[in-house]
Design a protein around this motif. Structure first.
Motif, short mmCIF file in Angstrom:
data_model
loop_
_atom_site.label_atom_id
_atom_site.label_comp_id
_atom_site.label_asym_id
_atom_site.label_seq_id
_atom_site.Cartn_x
_atom_site.Cartn_y
_atom_site.Cartn_z
N LEU A 64 0.82 -1.21 0.00
CA LEU A 64 0.00 0.00 0.00
C LEU A 64 0.86 1.26 0.00
O LEU A 64 0.54 2.24 -0.65
CB LEU A 64 -0.92 0.01 1.23
N LEU A 65 1.93 1.24 0.78
CA LEU A 65 2.87 2.37 0.89
C LEU A 65 4.28 1.82 0.95
O LEU A 65 4.49 0.72 1.47
CB LEU A 65 2.59 3.18 2.17
N PRO A 66 5.27 2.57 0.49
CA PRO A 66 5.19 3.89 -0.14
C PRO A 66 4.64 3.79 -1.56
O PRO A 66 4.68 2.72 -2.18
CB PRO A 66 6.64 4.37 -0.14
N PRO A 67 4.16 4.93 -2.10
CA PRO A 67 3.58 4.92 -3.44
C PRO A 67 4.53 4.40 -4.52
O PRO A 67 4.08 3.85 -5.52
CB PRO A 67 3.23 6.39 -3.69
N SER A 68 5.84 4.53 -4.29
CA SER A 68 6.81 4.13 -5.32
C SER A 68 6.81 2.63 -5.58
O SER A 68 7.24 2.19 -6.65
CB SER A 68 8.22 4.58 -4.91
N ILE A 69 6.32 1.83 -4.63
CA ILE A 69 6.31 0.37 -4.87
C ILE A 69 4.90 -0.19 -4.96
O ILE A 69 4.73 -1.39 -5.13
CB ILE A 69 7.12 -0.40 -3.80
N LYS A 70 3.91 0.67 -4.86
CA LYS A 70 2.52 0.22 -4.98
C LYS A 70 2.18 0.06 -6.45
O LYS A 70 2.38 0.97 -7.25
CB LYS A 70 1.59 1.26 -4.33
N SER A 71 1.69 -1.12 -6.84
CA SER A 71 1.39 -1.39 -8.24
C SER A 71 0.03 -2.05 -8.36
O SER A 71 -0.15 -3.21 -7.97
CB SER A 71 2.46 -2.29 -8.85
N HIS A 72 -0.94 -1.31 -8.91
CA HIS A 72 -2.27 -1.89 -9.10
C HIS A 72 -2.25 -3.05 -10.10
O HIS A 72 -3.19 -3.85 -10.11
CB HIS A 72 -3.26 -0.82 -9.57
N ASP A 73 -1.21 -3.14 -10.90
CA ASP A 73 -1.11 -4.26 -11.84
C ASP A 73 -1.05 -5.60 -11.10
O ASP A 73 -1.39 -6.64 -11.66
CB ASP A 73 0.13 -4.12 -12.73
N LYS A 74 -0.59 -5.56 -9.86
CA LYS A 74 -0.46 -6.79 -9.08
C LYS A 74 -1.70 -7.07 -8.24
O LYS A 74 -1.76 -8.06 -7.52
CB LYS A 74 0.78 -6.71 -8.19
N TRP A 75 -2.69 -6.17 -8.34
CA TRP A 75 -3.94 -6.37 -7.61
C TRP A 75 -4.91 -7.12 -8.51
O TRP A 75 -5.01 -6.84 -9.70
CB TRP A 75 -4.55 -5.03 -7.22
N PRO A 76 -5.67 -8.07 -7.98
CA PRO A 76 -6.62 -8.81 -8.82
C PRO A 76 -7.66 -7.89 -9.45
O PRO A 76 -8.07 -6.90 -8.86
CB PRO A 76 -7.29 -9.77 -7.83
N SER A 77 -8.07 -8.22 -10.67
CA SER A 77 -9.12 -7.46 -11.35
C SER A 77 -10.48 -8.12 -11.19
O SER A 77 -11.50 -7.55 -11.59
CB SER A 77 -8.79 -7.31 -12.85
N LEU A 78 -10.51 -9.32 -10.62
CA LEU A 78 -11.77 -10.03 -10.36
C LEU A 78 -11.86 -10.34 -8.88
O LEU A 78 -10.86 -10.76 -8.29
CB LEU A 78 -11.85 -11.33 -11.16
N PRO A 79 -13.03 -10.14 -8.29
CA PRO A 79 -14.23 -9.54 -8.86
C PRO A 79 -14.03 -8.05 -9.14
O PRO A 79 -13.08 -7.43 -8.64
CB PRO A 79 -15.30 -9.78 -7.79
N SER A 80 -14.93 -7.47 -9.89
CA SER A 80 -14.76 -6.09 -10.35
C SER A 80 -14.76 -5.08 -9.22
O SER A 80 -14.24 -3.97 -9.37
CB SER A 80 -15.88 -5.74 -11.35
N THR A 81 -15.29 -5.43 -8.06
CA THR A 81 -15.34 -4.52 -6.92
C THR A 81 -14.05 -4.49 -6.13
O THR A 81 -13.85 -3.61 -5.28
CB THR A 81 -16.46 -4.94 -5.96
N LEU A 82 -13.14 -5.43 -6.38
CA LEU A 82 -12.02 -5.64 -5.47
C LEU A 82 -11.05 -4.46 -5.41
O LEU A 82 -10.66 -4.04 -4.32
CB LEU A 82 -11.27 -6.92 -5.84
N ARG A 83 -10.64 -3.94 -6.54
CA ARG A 83 -9.62 -2.89 -6.51
C ARG A 83 -10.10 -1.64 -5.80
O ARG A 83 -9.38 -1.07 -4.96
CB ARG A 83 -9.13 -2.57 -7.93
N ASP A 84 -11.31 -1.19 -6.10
CA ASP A 84 -11.83 0.02 -5.44
C ASP A 84 -12.01 -0.21 -3.94
O ASP A 84 -11.66 0.65 -3.12
CB ASP A 84 -13.16 0.44 -6.06
N ALA A 85 -12.55 -1.37 -3.58
CA ALA A 85 -12.76 -1.67 -2.16
C ALA A 85 -11.42 -1.74 -1.43
O ALA A 85 -11.29 -1.23 -0.30
CB ALA A 85 -13.53 -2.98 -2.00
N THR A 86 -10.42 -2.35 -2.04
CA THR A 86 -9.11 -2.48 -1.41
C THR A 86 -8.44 -1.13 -1.28
O THR A 86 -7.81 -0.84 -0.25
CB THR A 86 -8.24 -3.46 -2.21
N GLU A 87 -8.55 -0.30 -2.29
CA GLU A 87 -7.96 1.04 -2.23
C GLU A 87 -8.54 1.84 -1.07
O GLU A 87 -7.80 2.41 -0.26
CB GLU A 87 -8.22 1.78 -3.55
N GLU A 88 -9.86 1.87 -0.98
CA GLU A 88 -10.51 2.64 0.09
C GLU A 88 -10.20 2.03 1.46
O GLU A 88 -9.91 2.75 2.43
CB GLU A 88 -12.02 2.69 -0.15
N TYR A 89 -10.28 0.72 1.56
CA TYR A 89 -9.97 0.03 2.82
C TYR A 89 -8.54 0.33 3.26
O TYR A 89 -8.29 0.67 4.42
CB TYR A 89 -10.19 -1.47 2.65
#
Length: 201
Positions: A64-89
């Protein structure tokens, strides 16, 4: 920690999204498999032997931190709600960690920002997330979800399943089962803060 400011709706959304990921077919989960070069990604410890009970669980680790090593490419894209929920959480739990860090500092008789500064200051600290999933085991008497351990970092905010009494802590040589409190976090003081406390920071 209760009354912590992370909404129950967000906790439900994050839990539901990650359950959805772990229920994907193995070939979908394996697309995000971690490698020896990085802990980040999906991994499984189903049936891993350690001389006693077998480990029995899947997990997902991400930065999650620092921003320099955070990569959404490594976050699952399924289910479709996961990335937004994980970001906010993740954002909300990091804020909570900062608040608890101030409380711990003051409790140790230090300036409220002392522990935060020791971990790089606000925005300079590291934060990661590990999601554990424990599928049903046909022989549960042979397994443990996660073996006895201490947390190597500074602090862990642990969100447990509201309906499962699986977590235990060791106090005075005895293992004590922790009763889950709905929507509460368990704050584990990690090795780094515990070591700092023993040294008198």
């Amino acid at each position: 920690a209760v009354n912590h400011g992370v909404s129950p709706e967000l906790l439900r959304r994050a839990r539901s999204s990650w359950r959805g990921f772990f229920r994907q077919p193995a070939e979908v989960r394996e697309r995000y498999a971690n490698s020896p070069a990085t802990y980040e990604g999906y991994g499984s410890r189903l049936g891993t032997t350690k001389g006693g009970h077998l480990d029995w669980g899947d997990y997902y680790f991400l930065h999650l931190l620092p921003p320099s090593i955070k990569s959404h490419d490594k976050w699952p894209s399924l289910p479709s709600t996961l990335r937004d929920a994980t970001e906010e959480y993740g954002e909300q739990v990091v804020k909570l960690c900062r608040r608890v860090s101030k409380v711990l500092s003051k409790g140790l008789g230090l300036d409220g920002g002392r522990l935060q500064a020791a971990f790089g200051g606000e925005g300079g600290e590291g934060a990661c997330m590990r999601v554990n999933f424990y599928p049903r085991c046909p022989q549960p008497e042979l397994t443990l979800g996660v073996a006895a351990h201490s947390d190597p970092g500074g602090m862990t905010m642990l969100l447990v399943d509201d309906h499962v009494r699986g977590l235990q802590v060791k106090k005075d040589g005895q293992w004590i089962t922790v009763d889950p409190v709905p929507d509460a976090f368990i704050v584990n003081v990690g090795d780094q803060i515990q070591g700092a406390e023993q040294r008198g920071v």
